[in-house]
Design a protein around this motif. Structure first.
Motif, short mmCIF file in Angstrom:
data_model
loop_
_atom_site.label_atom_id
_atom_site.label_comp_id
_atom_site.label_asym_id
_atom_site.label_seq_id
_atom_site.Cartn_x
_atom_site.Cartn_y
_atom_site.Cartn_z
N GLN A 26 0.83 -1.21 0.00
CA GLN A 26 0.00 0.00 0.00
C GLN A 26 0.86 1.26 0.00
O GLN A 26 0.56 2.22 -0.70
CB GLN A 26 -0.95 0.01 1.20
N ARG A 29 2.08 1.69 -3.48
CA ARG A 29 1.00 2.17 -4.36
C ARG A 29 0.78 3.65 -4.16
O ARG A 29 0.51 4.38 -5.11
CB ARG A 29 -0.28 1.38 -4.12
N PRO A 34 2.54 0.17 -9.09
CA PRO A 34 1.42 -0.78 -9.07
C PRO A 34 1.78 -2.06 -8.31
O PRO A 34 1.78 -3.15 -8.86
CB PRO A 34 1.17 -1.04 -10.55
N GLU A 36 1.72 -5.27 -5.85
CA GLU A 36 0.74 -6.26 -5.41
C GLU A 36 1.45 -7.33 -4.60
O GLU A 36 2.66 -7.49 -4.68
CB GLU A 36 -0.01 -6.87 -6.59
#
Length: 60
Positions: A26, A29, A34, A36
């Motif tokens: 997070q 991000r 991007p 994950e």
């Protein structure tokens, strides 16, 4: 291109209620990456990954 870059890895057996891999992803991000989280079953680790080209784009 289908490559991915691992930014960080975290042990799957973290403290109950703690999600360090998700928190790290997070934060990345929010920096525009991007990121994950995926599970590497062979090593029992959570990996924070990004597509290979996105790491170079973000640092440029």
């Amino acid at each position: 291109m289908n490559g991915r870059t691992v930014l960080e890895s975290f042990p799957a057996g973290g403290p109950r209620g703690s999600w360090p891999a998700e928190e790290f992803a997070q934060a990345r991000r929010s920096e525009g990456l991007p990121a994950e989280v995926v599970m590497d079953l062979a090593t029992d680790m959570f990996l924070v990954i990004v597509p290979s080209g996105d790491v170079a784009d973000a640092t440029a």
